[in-house]
Scaffold this active site. Structure first.
Site, PDB file in Angstrom:
ATOM      1  N   ASP A 121     -17.903   0.425 -11.806  1.00 40.59           N
ATOM      2  CA  ASP A 121     -16.885  -0.172 -12.663  1.00 40.59           C
ATOM      3  C   ASP A 121     -15.800   0.887 -12.896  1.00 40.59           C
ATOM      4  OD1 ASP A 121     -15.355  -0.977 -14.803  1.00 40.59           O
ATOM      5  OD2 ASP A 121     -17.039  -1.847 -15.911  1.00 40.59           O
ATOM      6  N   GLY A 122     -14.595   0.621 -12.404  1.00 37.42           N
ATOM      7  CA  GLY A 122     -13.511   1.601 -12.482  1.00 37.42           C
ATOM      8  C   GLY A 122     -13.158   1.963 -13.922  1.00 37.42           C
TER       9      GLY A 122
ATOM     10  N   THR B 131      -6.798  -6.549  -8.820  1.00 40.68           N
ATOM     11  CA  THR B 131      -6.481  -7.948  -8.546  1.00 40.68           C
ATOM     12  C   THR B 131      -5.562  -8.430  -9.670  1.00 40.68           C
ATOM     13  OG1 THR B 131      -8.526  -8.530  -9.679  1.00 40.68           O
ATOM     14  CG2 THR B 131      -8.634  -8.425  -7.296  1.00 40.68           C
ATOM     15  N   ASP B 132      -5.244  -9.716  -9.677  1.00 47.20           N
ATOM     16  CA  ASP B 132      -4.352 -10.234 -10.717  1.00 47.20           C
ATOM     17  C   ASP B 132      -5.069 -10.190 -12.081  1.00 47.20           C
ATOM     18  OD1 ASP B 132      -2.099 -11.011  -8.992  1.00 47.20           O
ATOM     19  OD2 ASP B 132      -3.605 -12.310  -8.079  1.00 47.20           O
TER      20      ASP B 132
ATOM     21  N   ASP C  49      -5.119  -0.240  -8.132  1.00 52.00           N
ATOM     22  CA  ASP C  49      -4.879  -1.346  -7.194  1.00 52.00           C
ATOM     23  C   ASP C  49      -5.784  -2.498  -7.609  1.00 52.00           C
ATOM     24  OD1 ASP C  49      -4.416  -3.059  -5.137  1.00 52.00           O
ATOM     25  OD2 ASP C  49      -5.353  -1.833  -3.588  1.00 52.00           O
TER      26      ASP C  49
ATOM     27  N   HIS D  13       0.830  -1.214   0.000  1.00 56.70           N
ATOM     28  CA  HIS D  13       0.000   0.000   0.000  1.00 56.70           C
ATOM     29  C   HIS D  13       0.863   1.262   0.000  1.00 56.70           C
ATOM     30  CE1 HIS D  13      -3.241  -2.835   1.606  1.00 56.70           C
ATOM     31  NE2 HIS D  13      -3.549  -2.525   0.369  1.00 56.70           N
TER      32      HIS D  13
ATOM     33  N   PRO E  54     -12.386 -10.225 -13.890  1.00 52.77           N
ATOM     34  CA  PRO E  54     -12.812  -8.834 -14.035  1.00 52.77           C
ATOM     35  C   PRO E  54     -11.660  -7.834 -14.148  1.00 52.77           C
ATOM     36  CG  PRO E  54     -13.443  -9.733 -11.860  1.00 52.77           C
ATOM     37  CD  PRO E  54     -12.820 -10.840 -12.632  1.00 52.77           C
TER      38      PRO E  54
HETATM   39  N1  SPD Z   1      -1.144 -11.357  -6.435  1.00 53.12           N
HETATM   40  C1  SPD Z   1      -1.623 -10.279  -5.670  1.00 53.12           C
HETATM   41  C2  SPD Z   1      -2.013  -9.062  -6.444  1.00 53.12           C
HETATM   42  C3  SPD Z   1      -2.954  -8.268  -5.624  1.00 53.12           C
HETATM   43  C4  SPD Z   1      -2.943  -6.852  -5.898  1.00 53.12           C
HETATM   44  N2  SPD Z   1      -3.968  -6.110  -5.211  1.00 53.12           N
HETATM   45  C5  SPD Z   1      -4.023  -6.293  -3.812  1.00 53.12           C
HETATM   46  C6  SPD Z   1      -5.072  -5.465  -3.151  1.00 53.12           C
HETATM   47  C7  SPD Z   1      -4.585  -4.902  -1.875  1.00 53.12           C
HETATM   48  N3  SPD Z   1      -5.140  -3.632  -1.610  1.00 53.12           N
END
Ligand code: SPD
Length: 277
Positions: free
Chosen positions: A140-141, A160-161, A158, A65, A165
């Site tokens: 939806d960003g 997800t992998d 920020d 973060h 989505p």
């Molecule tokens: N493989 C992990 C990738 C995650 C990235 N985002 C994490 C969210 C934390 N705020």
């Protein structure tokens, strides 16, 4: 913590896993977008998992973060309007509101369940969401960025992998919308996975950002619970360069400081090769 026989295993790729012993399952739900689980682990404290992937843990969340937020926020001389795309747990927002120059911070998160779970189970991560400058939008960003031209000084992605989505958040079309949503001297940064296991993605993403922005910089941090522990972030900037940063404007950080800011920009040779212009 009890020594249970219960393990959370993240399949990081076909040939690599990370395993954490689980003391207790705290919460599990299927949201409209993904499977959301919270575990108490012996080694890393609470663990937030989305669709089987580690998102954050109590013990190492500060590295991710702080580094996704403060390297770009310090690169901009006066960030007033900031957008966070994704990041529903609030960890990036917590770091953004440490900057006194910030007047408004919008969180554009598609899944309201992540925000609620974080407030309940990770209150120290979600703490910044109550700041009066913060505007939480459950949207939806990608669309939000498309609809807000010339609005933000800094955008932080920020995600997800890059599966499901989040795929659209790693596309050239998205980076072009981000460029348009930034003011004339704006800049953005996104999490861009591990140089050890996501080399093709990093090459492609860096190339796409480099075609879209005059200045592109990849930087690194050490995050033990992410695949291989070496993690990358990529910044696209219209005018400001991260190398020019001379002072740190926030004091309550556990990882980030001026030395770390500049050290993070120094790339090992095998990473440099990935981002040859
Ligand atoms: N493989 C992990 C990738 C995650 C990235 N985002 C994490 C969210 C934390 N705020």
């Amino acid at each position: 913590m009890p020594k249970t026989d219960l393990w959370f295993t993240e399949l990081q790729n076909e040939d690599l896993t990370i395993g954490l012993r689980v003391a207790k399952t705290i919460h599990s739900e299927e949201t409209p977008y993904q499977q959301l689980d919270v575990y108490e682990t012996n080694q890393y404290g609470r663990l937030l998992v989305l669709d089987g992937c580690v998102m954050t843990t109590d013990k190492d969340e500060f590295v991710y973060h702080e580094m996704l937020a403060h390297v770009p926020l310090h690169t901009h001389p006066n960030p007033e309007n900031v957008l966070v795309v994704g990041g529903g747990d609030g960890g990036i927002i917590r770091e953004v509101v440490k900057h006194p120059s910030v007047k408004r911070a919008v969180l554009a998160e598609i899944d309201g369940a992540v925000v609620e779970a974080s407030k309940k189970y990770f209150p120290h991560i979600a703490s910044g969401l109550n700041d009066p400058r913060v505007d939480v939008q459950i949207v939806d960003g990608i669309k939000y960025v498309e609809e807000h031209a010339n609005t933000f000084d800094v955008i932080l992605v920020d995600s997800t992998d890059p599966v499901g989505p989040a795929v659209g958040l790693f596309s050239k079309t998205f980076y072009e919308s981000v460029f348009d949503a930034l003011k004339a001297d704006g800049l953005f940064a996104a999490q861009t996975e591990s140089p050890f296991v996501n080399q093709n993605l990093i090459r492609r993403v860096y190339g796409d950002i480099n075609k879209t922005f005059p200045i592109t910089e990849l930087y690194l941090a050490h995050i033990p619970t992410y695949p291989t522990g070496m993690w990358s972030f990529t910044m696209g900037s219209k005018t400001h360069r991260p190398e020019a940063v001379k002072e740190v404007r926030v004091s309550d950080t556990k990882y980030y400081n001026l030395g770390v800011h500049h050290a993070a920009l120094a790339l090992p040779n095998f990473v440099k090769e990935l981002v040859q212009k």
